[in-house]
Design a protein around this motif. Structure first.
Motif, short mmCIF file in Angstrom:
data_model
loop_
_atom_site.label_atom_id
_atom_site.label_comp_id
_atom_site.label_asym_id
_atom_site.label_seq_id
_atom_site.Cartn_x
_atom_site.Cartn_y
_atom_site.Cartn_z
N GLN A 119 0.96 -1.27 0.00
CA GLN A 119 -0.08 0.02 -0.01
C GLN A 119 0.81 1.25 0.04
N GLN A 175 -10.09 6.65 -3.55
CA GLN A 175 -9.89 6.73 -2.21
C GLN A 175 -8.71 7.84 -2.29
N GLN A 181 -4.00 5.95 7.56
CA GLN A 181 -4.45 4.68 7.48
C GLN A 181 -3.34 3.73 7.22
N THR A 206 -9.07 -1.98 10.93
CA THR A 206 -8.57 -1.62 9.60
C THR A 206 -9.64 -1.71 8.56
N TYR A 210 -10.92 1.43 5.95
CA TYR A 210 -11.20 1.42 4.51
C TYR A 210 -12.53 1.50 4.09
N SER A 214 -14.65 3.94 0.90
CA SER A 214 -15.06 3.39 -0.40
C SER A 214 -16.01 4.10 -1.27
N GLY A 244 -15.90 -2.70 4.76
CA GLY A 244 -14.46 -2.82 4.61
C GLY A 244 -13.53 -3.79 5.32
N MET A 248 -11.14 -5.86 3.24
CA MET A 248 -9.65 -6.13 3.83
C MET A 248 -9.34 -7.45 3.85
N GLN A 251 -8.15 -8.17 0.38
CA GLN A 251 -6.86 -7.63 -0.06
C GLN A 251 -5.42 -8.31 0.57
#
Length: 313
Positions: A119, A175, A181, A206, A210, A214, A244, A248, A251
């Motif tokens: 990220q 975003q 973050q 977290t 996120y 969004s 989120g 997450m 991801q």
């Protein structure tokens, strides 16, 4: 055939009474049931985004042309982390958690570390443009061209929604780059050291951050101010947490993390199309019974011309 009981003579008088009694006893559960319904609905959108992305081949070049090389780089990042960082962390966790819990938490911990590296290096600079394109193309596919058109050049004669997209004429972010973050990811990584609930807490905390970002692109398209964006995020905070969290988890899957970034963008856009359809009737389409029922729902904000208004009812 025996005659049906006549309601006017009291044949069904007991039914309303039983219904009232049932509603009385179910009243304490209405809040939790409603929260569960809203959470499950929001959590489903990232999964729906995967299915939607795969069903639209016009999206494939966006991933293959821009993000496939980054996916290979992300594989190398995870390979290095699992080669040199996984075993030491696993041995440390086994001291406190035992074998089963240590294996699971060590995997999530390393995946989280890789996510922070990826990220920080790539997402904010290389991925965001592709996410905006998938988001805008999904809106166009659902007839919301009027929402996108004021903010970017469009080619109406193009064969697909992706090829319709020209350069943005206003600031375009899926975003905003958030140093906060990234810092939160680093700060909350040690939660994975806590047995059992630590990993779940890490994903939800977290994921909540996120999720709140969004719909940033949707807020941009509607021209909302920072104050209005904050109000929107506060209103949908429960749903954003679950959206989120699922995003997450996706991801953190090695190699496929960039692919799931795009599918999550599609999922966020699918959510927006539902909200837009509930709050307005597009020109040229007749009002249906579903439109009328959706517009009468009191539990969601009302939008007119892209601006939030409190429902006077």
């Amino acid at each position: 055939m025996p005659p049906l009981p006549d309601a006017s003579n009291g044949g069904n008088r007991s039914s309303p009474l039983l219904w009232r009694i049932l509603k009385f006893f179910l009243r304490p559960f209405r809040g939790p049931i409603d929260r569960f319904r809203r959470a499950s609905r929001a959590a489903a959108y990232p999964i729906q985004g995967i299915y939607y992305f795969l069903r639209h081949p016009e999206f494939y070049p966006v991933f293959l042309g821009r993000l496939l090389p980054l996916s290979i780089i992300s594989f190398l990042v995870y390979l290095i982390l699992f080669t040199f960082a996984f075993i030491p962390q696993l041995l440390f966790l086994m001291i406190f958690q035992g074998k089963a819990g240590a294996w699971f938490n060590a995997v999530v911990l390393v995946l989280g570390e890789g996510h922070v590296v990826i990220q920080g290096l790539f997402e904010g600079f290389f991925v965001d443009e592709a996410q905006v394109d998938i988001f805008d193309a999904t809106l166009i596919n659902h007839g919301l061209t009027d929402l996108v058109a004021p903010h970017r050049l469009l080619f109406p004669d193009a064969p697909t929604s992706v090829k319709m997209l020209g350069k943005p004429t206003t600031k375009a972010e899926f975003q905003p780059f958030s140093l906060k973050q990234i810092i939160e990811l680093i700060v909350f990584l040690p939660l994975n050291l806590i047995p059992y609930g630590g990993t779940v807490s890490f994903l939800m905390i977290t994921g909540a951050r996120y999720g709140k970002l969004s719909h940033h692109r949707w807020f941009q398209l509607r021209g909302l101010s920072k104050k209005e964006m904050k109000r929107e995020r506060s209103y949908w905070s429960w749903e954003y947490t679950w959206f989120g969290t699922v995003a997450m988890v996706l991801q953190l899957i090695p190699v496929l993390s960039f692919f799931f970034l795009l599918t999550t963008s599609a999922g966020a856009a699918l959510w927006v199309t539902e909200l837009e359809e509930r709050s307005r009737v597009r020109v040229g389409r007749p009002v249906t019974a579903n439109d009328q029922a959706a517009r009468n729902q009191p539990d969601e904000p009302v939008y007119h011309d892209g601006i939030y208004h409190d429902d006077p009812v």
